[in-house]
Scaffold this active site. Structure first.
Site, PDB file in Angstrom:
ATOM      1  N   THR A 192       4.719  10.319   3.105  1.00  0.00           N
ATOM      2  CA  THR A 192       6.132  10.092   3.404  1.00  0.00           C
ATOM      3  C   THR A 192       7.033  10.619   2.289  1.00  0.00           C
ATOM      4  O   THR A 192       8.234  10.750   2.476  1.00  0.00           O
ATOM      5  CB  THR A 192       6.423   8.593   3.591  1.00  0.00           C
ATOM      6  OG1 THR A 192       6.000   7.895   2.401  1.00  0.00           O
ATOM      7  CG2 THR A 192       5.694   8.029   4.803  1.00  0.00           C
ATOM      8  N   ALA A 209      -2.073   2.387   0.717  1.00  0.00           N
ATOM      9  CA  ALA A 209      -2.687   1.272  -0.007  1.00  0.00           C
ATOM     10  C   ALA A 209      -2.495  -0.063   0.710  1.00  0.00           C
ATOM     11  O   ALA A 209      -3.154  -1.043   0.374  1.00  0.00           O
ATOM     12  CB  ALA A 209      -2.132   1.180  -1.428  1.00  0.00           C
ATOM     13  N   THR A 265      -1.794   4.281  -4.638  1.00  0.00           N
ATOM     14  CA  THR A 265      -1.274   5.525  -4.070  1.00  0.00           C
ATOM     15  C   THR A 265      -0.010   5.999  -4.790  1.00  0.00           C
ATOM     16  O   THR A 265       0.803   5.200  -5.237  1.00  0.00           O
ATOM     17  CB  THR A 265      -0.975   5.352  -2.574  1.00  0.00           C
ATOM     18  OG1 THR A 265      -0.230   4.155  -2.391  1.00  0.00           O
ATOM     19  CG2 THR A 265      -2.257   5.277  -1.773  1.00  0.00           C
ATOM     20  N   ASP A 330       1.721  -6.868  -4.357  1.00  0.00           N
ATOM     21  CA  ASP A 330       2.261  -5.613  -3.807  1.00  0.00           C
ATOM     22  C   ASP A 330       3.419  -5.080  -4.656  1.00  0.00           C
ATOM     23  O   ASP A 330       4.386  -4.546  -4.141  1.00  0.00           O
ATOM     24  CB  ASP A 330       2.703  -5.801  -2.337  1.00  0.00           C
ATOM     25  CG  ASP A 330       3.116  -4.500  -1.672  1.00  0.00           C
ATOM     26  OD1 ASP A 330       2.596  -3.439  -2.056  1.00  0.00           O
ATOM     27  OD2 ASP A 330       3.980  -4.546  -0.771  1.00  0.00           O
ATOM     28  N   TRP A 420      12.014   2.213  -2.456  1.00  0.00           N
ATOM     29  CA  TRP A 420      12.031   3.662  -2.709  1.00  0.00           C
ATOM     30  C   TRP A 420      13.451   4.210  -2.837  1.00  0.00           C
ATOM     31  O   TRP A 420      13.628   5.351  -3.281  1.00  0.00           O
ATOM     32  CB  TRP A 420      11.312   4.407  -1.563  1.00  0.00           C
ATOM     33  CG  TRP A 420      11.973   4.124  -0.260  1.00  0.00           C
ATOM     34  CD1 TRP A 420      11.651   3.140   0.614  1.00  0.00           C
ATOM     35  CD2 TRP A 420      13.145   4.760   0.267  1.00  0.00           C
ATOM     36  NE1 TRP A 420      12.547   3.124   1.661  1.00  0.00           N
ATOM     37  CE2 TRP A 420      13.464   4.107   1.467  1.00  0.00           C
ATOM     38  CE3 TRP A 420      13.952   5.817  -0.169  1.00  0.00           C
ATOM     39  CZ2 TRP A 420      14.563   4.470   2.247  1.00  0.00           C
ATOM     40  CZ3 TRP A 420      15.039   6.179   0.603  1.00  0.00           C
ATOM     41  CH2 TRP A 420      15.342   5.512   1.802  1.00  0.00           C
ATOM     42  N   CYS A 639       5.002  -3.882  12.418  1.00  0.00           N
ATOM     43  CA  CYS A 639       5.898  -2.987  13.162  1.00  0.00           C
ATOM     44  C   CYS A 639       6.813  -3.747  14.120  1.00  0.00           C
ATOM     45  O   CYS A 639       7.979  -3.392  14.280  1.00  0.00           O
ATOM     46  CB  CYS A 639       5.092  -1.964  13.963  1.00  0.00           C
ATOM     47  SG  CYS A 639       4.259  -0.734  12.947  1.00  0.00           S
ATOM     48  N   MET A 679       2.096   4.056  19.799  1.00  0.00           N
ATOM     49  CA  MET A 679       1.429   2.759  19.934  1.00  0.00           C
ATOM     50  C   MET A 679      -0.039   3.003  20.276  1.00  0.00           C
ATOM     51  O   MET A 679      -0.394   3.278  21.416  1.00  0.00           O
ATOM     52  CB  MET A 679       2.112   1.933  21.035  1.00  0.00           C
ATOM     53  CG  MET A 679       1.394   0.638  21.378  1.00  0.00           C
ATOM     54  SD  MET A 679       1.245  -0.510  19.987  1.00  0.00           S
ATOM     55  CE  MET A 679       0.013  -1.653  20.634  1.00  0.00           C
TER      56      MET A 679
HETATM   57 CA    CA Z   1       3.004  -1.264  -1.342  1.00  0.00          CA
END
Ligand code: CA
Length: 711
Positions: A192, A209, A265, A330, A420, A639, A679
């Site tokens: 991404t 990850a 990652t 995380d 981000w 999602c 999906m």
């Molecule tokens: Ca993460």
């Protein structure tokens, strides 16, 4: 933990189909009209700070400051800023890209890794390129099918695709020149982030990850895509590591961490110092999140949640700084990295700055990696502070959850104090502008957790952490979930001003020589602030949430400000009702370009599409509903929204006709008949009884929300 996951089987099916049409290697093609335009070379990128026309690389300059000296639009006249042109996009998902501007053209990536080129003054579409990412690749994305941008080198543009390809396009025509598969397709890797190019080497990492992969960043030859080096951030199984930095890291891991890849990652931030010839990369969390499962007994787990300096020629390790040793929350260290030279303690220090996901703002010596200072820029409760001598956090022991036992509401949560969204550093004010957020999360240990071949693998009991239907609890958690634009003095490690937002997940930031800070937000506005005081000087209503960062460019003396609009990304999808603290937002995906005195109008805003909440009567036994809640929280919520409170971006299952039809539901959730639309089926991790139980759970949740009068 399962020793061998079944991921190979899953990935093989769609790769086989896609590979024939899309992934057949092609011979590198010559560039079209290469002589007509100037190439983007090392000299152009190294001197990009002086380039008042273009925006040549992701962070504008190799130091990624996102400060443009342009001052035609300034604090005095920004009130006259108007819409010059806009372009509607053909993807209605999160838009996170930073545009590039080169020789009169604006280049963007969109959701699903598509590329578009526009004439920068008029907005005329010059060309578009669709890498045809298979819909099934959507399941690889932890956080929406987003893409954050391009890199330019020579006469070419480079992008990574969600399904792991690195692609070179002709900048003039958008024609495919070469592509290279950069990941093992049998594992849940995705790309991404935006590549960077250093001396002809295209640098790109990947994501995954959350699901379970082994992180790395690699360099590819801009000419033909040949891999030049690959730097793994975490060790392979014990004894299998040749690289010295990985041999050293082995001692910091316990158990059999490699079964899920270990994580780490390199999914977003990079910066480059040409004088030191050092490439800096941010490294993400471990796989799974919960360290008690990942590395039972502890350890720092190098080099997860670290900032690493590398030699860009060879990928050789130089130094690292780990923000969150042995992370279990995380706390990726992939947030925007900015390089600057600051006067600290009576001398100029060459620093690296990051407002990390864990809530601390770090200033490092970028020559050595030594910590200069760190302070929390929002409230945190997982650590009391950072010990400046050891560089380590002073942890709150209660926050470190285990496999079983007490949960803990940790602040910040996995949404992060900063994600981000790019910051900006204005060397004139000396301030870093941080798109920050404040939100805790109940980390509930999941007893007897096992890795699965599809979906999130965290070792955290998401179902147990789901938002209860109790309106009082909802109101309290929503009130505690906020966003802010924070102007931070990195030398004093102090806040200078703050604009408070009702909700989190606001846009990236641009600072300009006109004394302005531009930022879009979750409340459907694009705003200019005074860089010194934080006073709001101008705003435009844009009909959708903005999370991307703006850029600015100048053509024939006229300054333009461009930003991608389009609500989406992790905070728009996963947190359920918490995605709507600033109000429900629909996705309207557009490139918006502003200049002084312009007066273009957007078409009338259509309302958020809200079909009535009209579920069938509650079905299923209490046991089925409980089982459905468990499986929904593990496999669906990321999602379709926590507690089945769906977004306006992806189908809201509470409103889906499928919940009234057991067979149709199974054809989608089990058989994957909608795989082309993103999906996939979940037959490899859920049986038909569990899938039916999820249906009962969604019906129950729909009825609860209907009774509460929620949307
Ligand atoms: Ca993460």
């Amino acid at each position: 933990m399962q020793r061998r996951l079944k991921s190979t089987r899953r990935a093989a099916s769609w790769v086989a189909a896609a590979a024939v049409a899309l992934l057949t290697p092609i011979e590198p093609m010559p560039d079209a009209h290469a002589a007509a335009r100037r190439p983007v070379d090392g000299e152009a990128l190294i001197s990009a700070a002086d380039d008042l026309t273009d925006w040549l690389t992701h962070g504008r300059t190799y130091d990624e400051q996102r400060f443009s000296p342009l001052e035609r639009i300034n604090t005095g006249n920004v009130k006259n800023l108007g819409l010059a042109w806009f372009a509607d996009l053909d993807t209605a998902r999160g838009q996170e890209a930073t545009p590039l501007v080169i020789d009169g053209a604006v280049y963007i990536t969109t959701a699903w890794s598509k590329v578009k080129a526009y004439e920068a003054v008029s907005g005329k579409l010059l060309w578009e390129y669709d890498p045809k990412v298979p819909g099934e690749a959507g399941v690889l994305a932890c956080c929406d099918v987003v893409n954050r941008g391009l890199a330019a080198w020579g006469h070419r543009l480079y992008l990574g695709t969600l399904d792991g390809r690195l692609i070179a396009l002709d900048r003039e025509t958008g024609r495919l020149i070469w592509w290279k598969l950069t990941v093992d397709r049998s594992k849940p890797y995705a790309i991404t982030g935006a590549p960077r190019v250093i001396d002809g080497r295209v640098i790109i990492g990947n994501a995954g990850a959350e699901m379970g992969v082994r992180g790395y960043v690699a360099a590819y030859d801009s000419k033909d895509g040949k891999e030049l080096w690959r730097f793994y951030t975490v060790p392979d199984r014990r004894g299998a590591n040749v690289a010295r930095h990985l041999k050293r890291a082995e001692a910091t891991w316990k158990g059999e961490w490699w079964t899920l890849g270990g994580g780490g990652t390199v999914w977003d931030s990079m910066a480059y110092d040409p004088k030191l010839d050092l490439l800096y990369v941010g490294v993400g969390n471990g796989s799974p999140w919960n360290q008690a499962y990942r590395s039972p007994g502890g350890g720092d787990n190098l080099y997860i949640c670290s900032i690493i300096a590398l030699k860009p020629q060879t990928g050789e390790y130089v130094w690292h700084y780990q923000t969150t040793p042995g992370d279990t929350w995380d706390f990726d260290a992939t947030q925007h990295i900015i390089l600057a030279d600051l006067q600290i303690g009576g001398r100029v220090r060459r620093v690296l700055m990051q407002a990390s996901k864990n809530g601390f703002f770090y200033v490092l010596d970028r020559v050595t990696g030594q910590l200069i200072s760190a302070a929390n820029y929002v409230a945190v409760n997982w650590a009391k502070g950072i010990d400046v001598h050891s560089g380590r956090p002073i942890e709150n022991p209660d926050a470190r959850i285990d496999k079983t036992g007490k949960p803990y509401v940790v602040v910040p949560g996995p949404g992060g104090a900063h994600s981000w969204q790019p910051m900006a550093y204005d060397p004139r004010t000396g301030l870093v502008y941080i798109p920050a957020q404040e939100a805790g999360f109940p980390y509930v240990p999941e007893a007897h957790w096992q890795g699965a071949a599809q979906g999130f693998n965290t070792g955290i009991d998401f179902p147990a952490a789901a938002m209860p239907a109790d309106p009082k609890v909802r109101a309290a958690v929503m009130a505690a979930t906020k966003g802010a634009l924070i102007a931070w003095d990195p030398i004093a490690q102090q806040e200078r001003w703050r604009v408070a937002f009702k909700g989190p997940w606001n846009g990236g930031v641009l600072a300009t020589g006109g004394g302005l800070v531009f930022q879009g937000n979750a409340a459907k506005e694009f705003v200019a602030y005074d860089a010194v005081s934080g006073a709001q000087l101008w705003s435009s209503s844009v009909q959708t949430g903005i999370t991307a960062a703006p850029v600015t460019y100048s053509i024939k003396g006229e300054q333009y400000v461009a930003v991608l609009a389009g609500w989406g990304g992790i905070w728009a999808l996963a947190p359920g009702i918490l995605a709507e603290v600033a109000g429900p937002v629909r996705n309207v995906s557009r490139l918006l370009v502003f200049r002084l005195g312009a007066s273009a109008q957007l078409p009338p805003e259509s309302p958020v599409p809200l079909p009535p909440l009209d579920p069938p009567a509650t079905t299923g036994t209490p046991e089925q509903i409980a089982e459905g809640a468990r499986q929904y929280g593990r496999f669906c919520g990321g999602c379709h929204g926590d507690a089945a409170y769906g977004s306006t971006v992806l189908p809201d299952l509470r409103r889906s006709a499928l919940i009234a039809d057991s067979k149709a539901w199974a054809s989608v959730v089990h058989d994957g008949v909608l795989r082309d639309q993103g999906m996939v089926g979940f037959a490899n991790v859920l049986n038909l009884q569990q899938i039916e139980a999820i249906r009962h759970y969604v019906i129950k949740r729909a009825n609860e929300d209907k009774a509460l009068g929620l949307r």
